[in-house]
Design a protein around this motif. Structure first.
Motif, PDB file in Angstrom:
ATOM      1  N   ASP A   1       2.178   0.320  -6.522  1.00  0.00           N
ATOM      2  CA  ASP A   1       1.699   0.901  -5.274  1.00  0.00           C
ATOM      3  C   ASP A   1       2.428   0.206  -4.129  1.00  0.00           C
ATOM      4  N   PRO A   2       3.207   0.939  -3.325  1.00  0.00           N
ATOM      5  CA  PRO A   2       3.950   0.296  -2.238  1.00  0.00           C
ATOM      6  C   PRO A   2       3.070  -0.529  -1.304  1.00  0.00           C
ATOM      7  N   SER A   3       1.809  -0.105  -1.123  1.00  0.00           N
ATOM      8  CA  SER A   3       0.924  -0.852  -0.229  1.00  0.00           C
ATOM      9  C   SER A   3       0.616  -2.242  -0.766  1.00  0.00           C
ATOM     10  N   ALA A   4       0.781  -2.425  -2.094  1.00  0.00           N
ATOM     11  CA  ALA A   4       0.506  -3.726  -2.695  1.00  0.00           C
ATOM     12  C   ALA A   4       1.640  -4.722  -2.462  1.00  0.00           C
ATOM     13  N   ALA A   5       2.779  -4.239  -1.958  1.00  0.00           N
ATOM     14  CA  ALA A   5       3.923  -5.126  -1.732  1.00  0.00           C
ATOM     15  C   ALA A   5       3.743  -5.985  -0.492  1.00  0.00           C
TER      16      ALA A   5
ATOM     17  N   GLU B   1       8.787  -3.263   8.318  1.00  0.00           N
ATOM     18  CA  GLU B   1       9.559  -3.337   7.083  1.00  0.00           C
ATOM     19  C   GLU B   1       9.586  -1.993   6.368  1.00  0.00           C
ATOM     20  N   LEU B   2       8.460  -1.250   6.421  1.00  0.00           N
ATOM     21  CA  LEU B   2       8.431   0.090   5.844  1.00  0.00           C
ATOM     22  C   LEU B   2       9.386   1.024   6.576  1.00  0.00           C
ATOM     23  N   GLU B   3       9.422   0.904   7.915  1.00  0.00           N
ATOM     24  CA  GLU B   3      10.356   1.712   8.692  1.00  0.00           C
ATOM     25  C   GLU B   3      11.790   1.418   8.273  1.00  0.00           C
ATOM     26  N   VAL B   4      12.107   0.144   8.135  1.00  0.00           N
ATOM     27  CA  VAL B   4      13.458  -0.255   7.743  1.00  0.00           C
ATOM     28  C   VAL B   4      13.786   0.273   6.347  1.00  0.00           C
ATOM     29  N   LEU B   5      12.815   0.191   5.430  1.00  0.00           N
ATOM     30  CA  LEU B   5      13.029   0.684   4.066  1.00  0.00           C
ATOM     31  C   LEU B   5      13.302   2.186   4.074  1.00  0.00           C
ATOM     32  N   ARG B   6      12.563   2.937   4.864  1.00  0.00           N
ATOM     33  CA  ARG B   6      12.784   4.385   4.935  1.00  0.00           C
ATOM     34  C   ARG B   6      14.184   4.705   5.466  1.00  0.00           C
ATOM     35  N   LEU B   7      14.650   3.921   6.421  1.00  0.00           N
ATOM     36  CA  LEU B   7      15.980   4.155   6.982  1.00  0.00           C
ATOM     37  C   LEU B   7      17.073   3.721   6.012  1.00  0.00           C
TER      38      LEU B   7
ATOM     39  N   TYR C   1      13.650   2.436  -5.206  1.00  0.00           N
ATOM     40  CA  TYR C   1      12.199   2.264  -5.126  1.00  0.00           C
ATOM     41  C   TYR C   1      11.610   3.211  -4.078  1.00  0.00           C
ATOM     42  N   ALA C   2      12.278   3.298  -2.916  1.00  0.00           N
ATOM     43  CA  ALA C   2      11.785   4.152  -1.849  1.00  0.00           C
ATOM     44  C   ALA C   2      11.776   5.614  -2.274  1.00  0.00           C
ATOM     45  N   HIS C   3      12.824   6.052  -2.976  1.00  0.00           N
ATOM     46  CA  HIS C   3      12.883   7.438  -3.439  1.00  0.00           C
ATOM     47  C   HIS C   3      11.804   7.713  -4.494  1.00  0.00           C
ATOM     48  N   ARG C   4      11.618   6.745  -5.406  1.00  0.00           N
ATOM     49  CA  ARG C   4      10.647   6.953  -6.473  1.00  0.00           C
ATOM     50  C   ARG C   4       9.224   7.060  -5.937  1.00  0.00           C
ATOM     51  N   HIS C   5       8.945   6.345  -4.847  1.00  0.00           N
ATOM     52  CA  HIS C   5       7.584   6.315  -4.319  1.00  0.00           C
ATOM     53  C   HIS C   5       7.396   7.206  -3.087  1.00  0.00           C
ATOM     54  N   GLY C   6       8.331   8.110  -2.866  1.00  0.00           N
ATOM     55  CA  GLY C   6       8.167   9.090  -1.805  1.00  0.00           C
ATOM     56  C   GLY C   6       8.167   8.524  -0.407  1.00  0.00           C
ATOM     57  N   LEU C   7       8.933   7.466  -0.187  1.00  0.00           N
ATOM     58  CA  LEU C   7       8.966   6.825   1.122  1.00  0.00           C
ATOM     59  C   LEU C   7      10.112   7.343   1.996  1.00  0.00           C
ATOM     60  N   THR C   8      10.824   8.343   1.515  1.00  0.00           N
ATOM     61  CA  THR C   8      11.985   8.829   2.278  1.00  0.00           C
ATOM     62  C   THR C   8      11.581   9.923   3.239  1.00  0.00           C
TER      63      THR C   8
END
Length: 218
Positions: A152-156, A162-168, A211-218
């Motif tokens: 679960d990404p929220s568990a990281a 940091e989430l914004e940076v990961l999406r970019l 990881y971002a693609h697998r968890h729908g963070l894009t």
């Protein structure tokens, strides 16, 4: 005043080297030297200590993949960009395994070549748009065993920034592009990237993008 980026051009065709030289020098990038073979590339990289090596693949005596492997193994600061005519998976993945920081096709426009040199010189990685999806698919296929990250990404424990940076990152943006998008300094972006890689347990940016693609963070 910052020093210009210094580039070593490696290609067995003199006309190709001349064209690249003209494009790069017109953009304020210093072409420190040229090489026509893989062995010459390794020697010139050690001698000139360039910031970036633009490396062809098919060359006499030693191909660009092996030359890249030797340049990276020598521990120089040079970042290698593979610039090839051939959009082949074996070249792509062998180049990345050898330590190349970028992969560009020779049909790319002048601005793409200049952009690639600037991106890898800044310590980022760059892939031609045509090959990015294939890299993500390969890493996604192998990642469950090599890197899964938190289920679960929220568990990281990633912060909102940091989430914004990961999406970019997942949109294939470089650090400088992320800095402009978020109106923050490039050094701050690097800190965020380092922190999110640590929290995810990801080895590198590619793993984080997967990881971002697998968890729908894009």
């Amino acid at each position: 005043m910052t020093s210009p980026i210094r580039v070593l051009l490696v290609d067995d065709h003199a006309t190709m080297r001349a064209g690249f030289r003209m494009i790069l020098e017109a953009s304020g990038i210093d072409v420190a030297g040229e090489a026509a073979t893989g062995e010459e590339a390794v020697a010139r990289a050690a001698e000139l200590r360039p910031d970036v090596v633009c490396m062809d693949v098919q060359m006499p005596d030693m191909d660009g993949i092996e030359a890249t492997r030797r340049i990276v193994a020598a521990g120089t600061a040079a970042q290698v960009v593979i610039v090839t005519t051939f959009d082949r998976d074996d070249y792509l993945f062998s180049a990345l395994d050898a330590g190349a920081s970028g992969f560009l096709l020779k049909n790319a426009g002048p601005e793409e070549l200049v952009g690639a040199v600037r991106v890898v010189a800044a310590g980022d990685a760059l892939l031609a748009p045509e090959v990015t999806r294939r890299v993500i698919e390969r890493h996604t296929a192998s990642a469950p065993a090599a890197f899964a990250g938190p289920a679960d990404p929220s568990a990281a424990g990633l912060t909102e920034r940091e989430l914004e940076v990961l999406r970019l990152l997942a949109r294939a943006m470089s650090n400088s592009e992320i800095a402009r998008e978020l109106y923050i300094g490039e050094a701050t972006v690097k800190t965020h990237v380092s922190n999110l890689l640590l929290k995810l347990g990801a080895r590198d940016r590619v793993a984080a993008v997967v990881y971002a693609h697998r968890h729908g963070l894009t």
